[in-house]
Design a protein around this motif. Structure first.
Motif, mmCIF file in Angstrom:
data_model
loop_
_atom_site.group_PDB
_atom_site.id
_atom_site.type_symbol
_atom_site.label_atom_id
_atom_site.label_comp_id
_atom_site.label_asym_id
_atom_site.label_seq_id
_atom_site.Cartn_x
_atom_site.Cartn_y
_atom_site.Cartn_z
ATOM 1 N N ILE A 72 -38.698 -3.757 7.438
ATOM 2 C CA ILE A 72 -36.978 -3.435 7.908
ATOM 3 C C ILE A 72 -36.898 -3.082 9.246
ATOM 4 N N ALA A 73 -37.566 -2.360 9.241
ATOM 5 C CA ALA A 73 -38.004 -0.907 10.987
ATOM 6 C C ALA A 73 -37.797 -2.207 12.661
ATOM 7 N N ILE A 74 -39.048 -3.370 12.097
ATOM 8 C CA ILE A 74 -39.298 -3.945 12.691
ATOM 9 C C ILE A 74 -38.341 -5.103 13.121
ATOM 10 N N GLU A 75 -37.791 -5.837 11.895
ATOM 11 C CA GLU A 75 -36.761 -6.606 12.174
ATOM 12 C C GLU A 75 -35.318 -6.400 12.804
ATOM 13 N N GLU A 99 -45.653 -14.819 16.096
ATOM 14 C CA GLU A 99 -44.939 -14.606 17.711
ATOM 15 C C GLU A 99 -44.711 -13.565 18.533
ATOM 16 N N LEU A 100 -44.780 -11.555 18.299
ATOM 17 C CA LEU A 100 -44.163 -11.305 18.710
ATOM 18 C C LEU A 100 -45.822 -10.891 19.182
ATOM 19 N N LYS A 101 -46.882 -10.839 18.662
ATOM 20 C CA LYS A 101 -48.084 -10.138 19.187
ATOM 21 C C LYS A 101 -48.400 -11.917 20.142
ATOM 22 N N LYS A 102 -48.173 -12.306 20.433
ATOM 23 C CA LYS A 102 -48.629 -13.415 21.169
ATOM 24 C C LYS A 102 -47.523 -13.137 22.502
ATOM 25 N N LEU A 103 -46.490 -12.699 21.798
ATOM 26 C CA LEU A 103 -45.454 -12.283 23.339
ATOM 27 C C LEU A 103 -46.056 -11.027 24.367
ATOM 28 N N LYS A 114 -44.042 -2.650 20.414
ATOM 29 C CA LYS A 114 -45.053 -3.020 20.197
ATOM 30 C C LYS A 114 -46.041 -2.280 19.162
ATOM 31 N N LEU A 115 -45.654 -0.293 19.235
ATOM 32 C CA LEU A 115 -46.286 0.643 18.705
ATOM 33 C C LEU A 115 -45.797 -0.354 16.928
ATOM 34 N N LYS A 116 -44.987 -0.359 16.040
ATOM 35 C CA LYS A 116 -44.985 -0.783 15.212
ATOM 36 C C LYS A 116 -45.346 -1.672 14.981
ATOM 37 N N LEU A 117 -45.755 -2.821 15.269
ATOM 38 C CA LEU A 117 -46.257 -3.932 14.797
ATOM 39 C C LEU A 117 -47.579 -3.414 15.144
#
Length: 82
Positions: free
Chosen positions: A18-21, A42-46, A64-67
């Motif tokens: 939820i926090a990431i979204e 997709e985010l990791k790729k970006l 990026k840290l949350k991911l």
């Protein structure tokens, strides 16, 4: 892993999701995928494309840290990653 521990981890994963979204929406990052899993890919790729952290805003670095934290939690707890 016990059932109670697994449900506890799942609750943490849901909170992180939820926090990431919310942060993705706030940063107005356009993602094509509908699935959360594919959005994270997709985010990791970006983030890999833009390796220069100097150009990432503080909010982007937090995302990026949350991911990364979510991926570590999933990998450690369930042996899955994205």
């Amino acid at each position: 892993m016990t059932f109670d521990k697994a449900t506890e981890v799942i609750d943490v994963v849901k909170q992180k999701k939820i926090a990431i979204e919310k942060q993705v929406a706030t940063l107005q990052i356009e993602l094509q995928s509908k699935s959360f899993h594919f959005k994270m890919l997709e985010l990791k790729k970006l983030f890999r494309k833009d390796k220069s952290e100097i150009f990432l805003s503080e909010s982007h670095q937090e995302l990026k840290l949350k991911l990364s934290e979510l991926e570590k939690l999933l990998s450690k707890s369930f042996g899955v990653a994205f």
